[in-house]
Design an enzyme around this catalytic site. Structure first.
Site, PDB file in Angstrom:
ATOM      1  N   LYS A 129       0.949  -1.131   0.050  1.00 51.09           N
ATOM      2  CA  LYS A 129       0.099  -0.021   0.031  1.00 51.09           C
ATOM      3  C   LYS A 129       0.902   1.157  -0.057  1.00 51.09           C
ATOM      4  CE  LYS A 129      -3.477  -2.233   3.104  1.00 51.09           C
ATOM      5  NZ  LYS A 129      -4.159  -2.152   4.328  1.00 51.09           N
ATOM      6  N   SER A 175      -9.806   1.979   6.146  1.00 50.79           N
ATOM      7  CA  SER A 175      -8.999   3.011   5.704  1.00 50.79           C
ATOM      8  C   SER A 175      -9.268   3.271   4.232  1.00 50.79           C
ATOM      9  CB  SER A 175      -7.697   3.023   6.096  1.00 50.79           C
ATOM     10  OG  SER A 175      -7.450   2.604   7.571  1.00 50.79           O
TER      11      SER A 175
HETATM   12  P1  ADP Z   1      -2.880  -3.650   7.249  1.00 44.59           P
HETATM   13  O1  ADP Z   1      -2.180  -3.036   6.255  1.00 44.59           O
HETATM   14  O2  ADP Z   1      -1.711  -4.278   8.329  1.00 44.59           O
HETATM   15  O3  ADP Z   1      -3.801  -4.706   7.417  1.00 44.59           O
HETATM   16  P2  ADP Z   1      -4.656  -1.908   8.443  1.00 44.59           P
HETATM   17  O4  ADP Z   1      -4.570  -0.539   9.223  1.00 44.59           O
HETATM   18  O5  ADP Z   1      -5.529  -1.801   7.226  1.00 44.59           O
HETATM   19  O6  ADP Z   1      -3.193  -2.348   8.174  1.00 44.59           O
HETATM   20  O7  ADP Z   1      -5.461  -2.686   9.627  1.00 44.59           O
HETATM   21  C1  ADP Z   1      -4.711  -3.216  10.803  1.00 44.59           C
HETATM   22  C2  ADP Z   1      -5.460  -3.988  11.467  1.00 44.59           C
HETATM   23  O8  ADP Z   1      -6.679  -3.463  11.903  1.00 44.59           O
HETATM   24  C3  ADP Z   1      -5.679  -5.408  10.686  1.00 44.59           C
HETATM   25  O9  ADP Z   1      -5.755  -6.544  11.691  1.00 44.59           O
HETATM   26  C4  ADP Z   1      -7.032  -5.005  10.174  1.00 44.59           C
HETATM   27  O10 ADP Z   1      -7.769  -6.267   9.812  1.00 44.59           O
HETATM   28  C5  ADP Z   1      -7.619  -4.285  11.481  1.00 44.59           C
HETATM   29  N1  ADP Z   1      -8.923  -3.568  11.055  1.00 44.59           N
HETATM   30  C6  ADP Z   1      -8.996  -2.819   9.975  1.00 44.59           C
HETATM   31  N2  ADP Z   1     -10.275  -2.288   9.999  1.00 44.59           N
HETATM   32  C7  ADP Z   1     -10.868  -2.746  10.997  1.00 44.59           C
HETATM   33  C8  ADP Z   1     -12.326  -2.688  11.496  1.00 44.59           C
HETATM   34  N3  ADP Z   1     -13.196  -1.947  10.836  1.00 44.59           N
HETATM   35  N4  ADP Z   1     -12.601  -3.239  12.406  1.00 44.59           N
HETATM   36  C9  ADP Z   1     -11.734  -4.189  13.006  1.00 44.59           C
HETATM   37  N5  ADP Z   1     -10.539  -4.406  12.678  1.00 44.59           N
HETATM   38  C10 ADP Z   1     -10.033  -3.469  11.523  1.00 44.59           C
END
Ligand code: ADP
Length: 177
Positions: free
Chosen positions: A46, A132
């Site tokens: 990303k 996000s």
């Molecule tokens: P990554 O690229 O490491 O997945 P993210 O910021 O997208 O980073 O997500 C970080 C963590 O938070 C991951 O375990 C993801 O599954 C979790 N996560 C993201 N959005 C949510 C949500 N809406 N509810 C619960 N967990 C979430």
């Protein structure tokens, strides 16, 4: 039986930016572990919109009432950071079967290379579809209801996001303070 060891959990992610879905996991996990380290990293798949320092600050503003939670940034392998931070588990949030499928592979690999367990917390119902990526899309398209958006992402984070996307659209026109 007494065990004086403190259970430290590491919650790694990109948090670009942090959403209420992330904050919900942080708040729930803070009740399960003695210490929770939110580890802001970089996902090579990303492109980050915010710097690691900005992402750490955004999260810190929203976890200040949780005394056992700290926010740090890291580079390199998550398992290596977990080892240095003396974390017993890596924590990940699971929204759906797509998350689960991807996470199982990573969790299994991490277990093989470092013996660290991964614990999954399911997303709360109201945040199961929050990401996000989606928040960035909504803000960049514009014309949304701020009060409704605030259910998914803290408003100060949404405002920072609006400002960053404006800068991206017209580089060189932003004011320097
Ligand atoms: P990554 O690229 O490491 O997945 P993210 O910021 O997208 O980073 O997500 C970080 C963590 O938070 C991951 O375990 C993801 O599954 C979790 N996560 C993201 N959005 C949510 C949500 N809406 N509810 C619960 N967990 C979430």
């Amino acid at each position: 039986m007494t065990d004086s060891r403190k259970m430290v959990a590491l919650f790694p992610g990109a948090f670009d930016p942090v959403t209420h879905g992330h904050l919900d996991i942080i708040q729930r996990a803070s009740k399960l572990y003695d210490r929770l380290i939110v580890a802001v990293g970089h996902n090579p798949e990303k492109l980050d919109l915010f710097t690691a320092t900005e992402r750490v600050e955004m999260i810190e503003r929203h976890v200040s009432r949780l005394p056992n939670v700290e926010v740090r940034s890291y580079d390199g392998l998550t398992v290596e950071f977990a080892r240095k931070a003396v974390a017993s588990v890596i924590l990940r949030g699971i929204r759906d079967n797509v998350d689960l499928h991807a996470e199982l592979e990573i969790a299994n690999t991490n277990l093989l290379i470092s013996d660290i367990e991964t614990v999954f917390l399911m997303a709360s119902d109201q945040y199961a579809l929050t990401s996000s990526r989606l928040i960035k899309q909504i803000v960049s398209i514009g014309g949304y209801d701020r009060d409704r958006l605030a259910r998914l992402v803290p408003l100060d984070v949404a405002e920072q996001l609006e400002a960053r996307l404006r800068e991206r659209e017209s580089p060189g026109t932003q004011e320097h303070s």
